[in-house]
Design an enzyme around this catalytic site. Structure first.
Site, short mmCIF file in Angstrom:
data_model
loop_
_atom_site.label_atom_id
_atom_site.label_comp_id
_atom_site.label_asym_id
_atom_site.label_seq_id
_atom_site.Cartn_x
_atom_site.Cartn_y
_atom_site.Cartn_z
N ASP A 52 0.83 -1.20 0.00
CA ASP A 52 0.00 0.00 0.00
C ASP A 52 0.87 1.25 0.00
O ASP A 52 1.85 1.34 0.75
CB ASP A 52 -0.91 0.02 1.23
CG ASP A 52 -1.67 1.32 1.34
OD1 ASP A 52 -2.61 1.52 0.55
OD2 ASP A 52 -1.30 2.16 2.19
N TYR A 57 2.86 10.25 0.34
CA TYR A 57 4.08 9.78 0.97
C TYR A 57 5.31 10.26 0.20
O TYR A 57 5.76 9.62 -0.76
CB TYR A 57 4.09 8.26 1.08
CG TYR A 57 2.88 7.67 1.78
CD1 TYR A 57 2.15 8.41 2.71
CD2 TYR A 57 2.46 6.37 1.52
CE1 TYR A 57 1.05 7.87 3.35
CE2 TYR A 57 1.36 5.82 2.17
CZ TYR A 57 0.66 6.59 3.08
OH TYR A 57 -0.45 6.06 3.71
N LYS A 83 -3.77 5.72 -3.30
CA LYS A 83 -4.83 6.58 -2.77
C LYS A 83 -5.05 7.77 -3.67
O LYS A 83 -4.18 8.15 -4.45
CB LYS A 83 -4.48 7.01 -1.35
CG LYS A 83 -4.20 5.82 -0.43
CD LYS A 83 -3.93 6.23 0.99
CE LYS A 83 -3.60 5.01 1.85
NZ LYS A 83 -2.23 4.50 1.59
#
Length: 329
Positions: A52, A57, A83
């Site tokens: 994930d 990030y 995401k």
């Protein structure tokens, strides 16, 4: 190979333990490309096949590194989630952004509309070097992140975002979708009006914080929505114990939290199991949980947590895992 569990009613099957790639996006400290590869290889060697990540990030650095690692692996051999909600675009170099050191030189804006979701996803595909994602989570929508601005974001998401995710799923660009959040309220609100395949819930279903048991757990069961658990150490305090400087939910722990963790540690010590091991087993054994994310950039930490999960849990410890409330039961 680790056991696999189904996501909702989809054909996506994730390993029971997954690798959370925030750390390799330089969360809090710089990680070299070599160290990032080493921890990813350690996860692969341990049988983990669910990874994930998110544009958030390191403003794409995590996705870039993960994509470089996975490009040599057969696509059918692993499950990948990323995401949406933040859209990256070329920007100025910076030393730090949003808690990530040495991020990629990208600007970011929040956009939960259909067009924003698709733009975010296409950029992620480029960085990850893939053509589809197995799971897409709508990232950090909710008042905890956006405050008063969340009303507009929810309006955009309800108007065009949800429908675009459904269409992307129909086209095979994604196989499943849901929410990736740190709060339960938005999960409950959206589950009452639409189907979600999965919720990646960080910090709200842990040995310390069991807020999700009040309503969300039962609602997920009723709607056949899988839970993926992140933040199972609540930013570290369930790993370190109630020591000076311990963190809870991205900030130094309050005296009240320190007292609660001290009481938990007394109980885990009494049954002969470390607090961190109990926290891991609580998340892994929880009914309806498809996978538990282990987010780290250190091989030693990953191995330590995997070793703890392989440890037998004393029967007396099971009392600690009993649910306080069984919503919708």
């Amino acid at each position: 190979m680790r056991p696999r569990r189904q996501i909702g009613r989809t054909n996506v099957r994730v390993t029971d333990i997954s690798f959370g790639a925030s750390g390799i996006g330089n969360m809090g400290r710089t990680v070299s490309d070599r160290k990032a590869d080493e921890v990813l290889q350690c996860a692969w060697n341990a049988g983990i096949r669910y990874f994930d990540t998110a544009p958030h990030y390191g403003r794409g650095r995590s996705e870039q590194r993960l994509g470089s690692f996975l490009k040599s692996k057969p696509r059918e051999d692993f499950v990948l989630s990323t995401k949406v909600g933040r859209v990256l675009s070329p920007g100025q170099a910076m030393s730090e952004a949003d808690g990530f050191v040495d991020p990629l030189p990208n600007d970011v804006r929040y956009d939960y509309s259909g067009d924003g979701i698709e733009a975010s996803l296409e950029h992620s595909f480029e960085l990850l070097q893939v053509r589809h994602a197995d799971i897409v989570y709508v990232h950090d929508i909710g008042t905890d992140t956006h405050g008063a601005a969340n009303e507009a974001h929810m309006r955009d998401f309800r108007a065009t975002g949800i429908d675009r995710l459904r269409r992307l799923k129909e086209k095979g660009k994604i196989n499943a979708f849901g929410l990736g959040v740190n709060e339960t309220r938005v999960c409950i609100d959206l589950l009452q009006e639409t189907d979600l395949d999965a919720i990646l819930l960080a910090g709200r279903l842990t040995l310390l914080d069991r807020e999700a048991e009040d309503r969300l757990v039962g609602l997920c069961r009723a709607r056949e929505t899988s839970l993926v658990l992140g933040g199972i150490f609540n930013s570290g305090i369930l790993a370190t114990g109630p020591v000076e400087g311990a963190w809870f939910d991205y900030a130094p722990a309050s005296s009240e939290i320190l007292e609660k963790v001290s009481a938990l540690k007394v109980q885990t010590d009494a049954v002969g199991i470390p607090l961190a091991t109990a926290a891991l087993h609580f998340a892994h054994r929880y009914p309806g949980v498809a996978s538990v994310l282990l987010g780290t950039a250190k091989v030693s930490s990953l191995r330590r947590n995997l070793d703890a999960l392989s440890r037998e849990v004393p029967p007396a410890c099971m009392k600690l895992f009993e649910r306080h409330k069984l919503a919708a039961s």
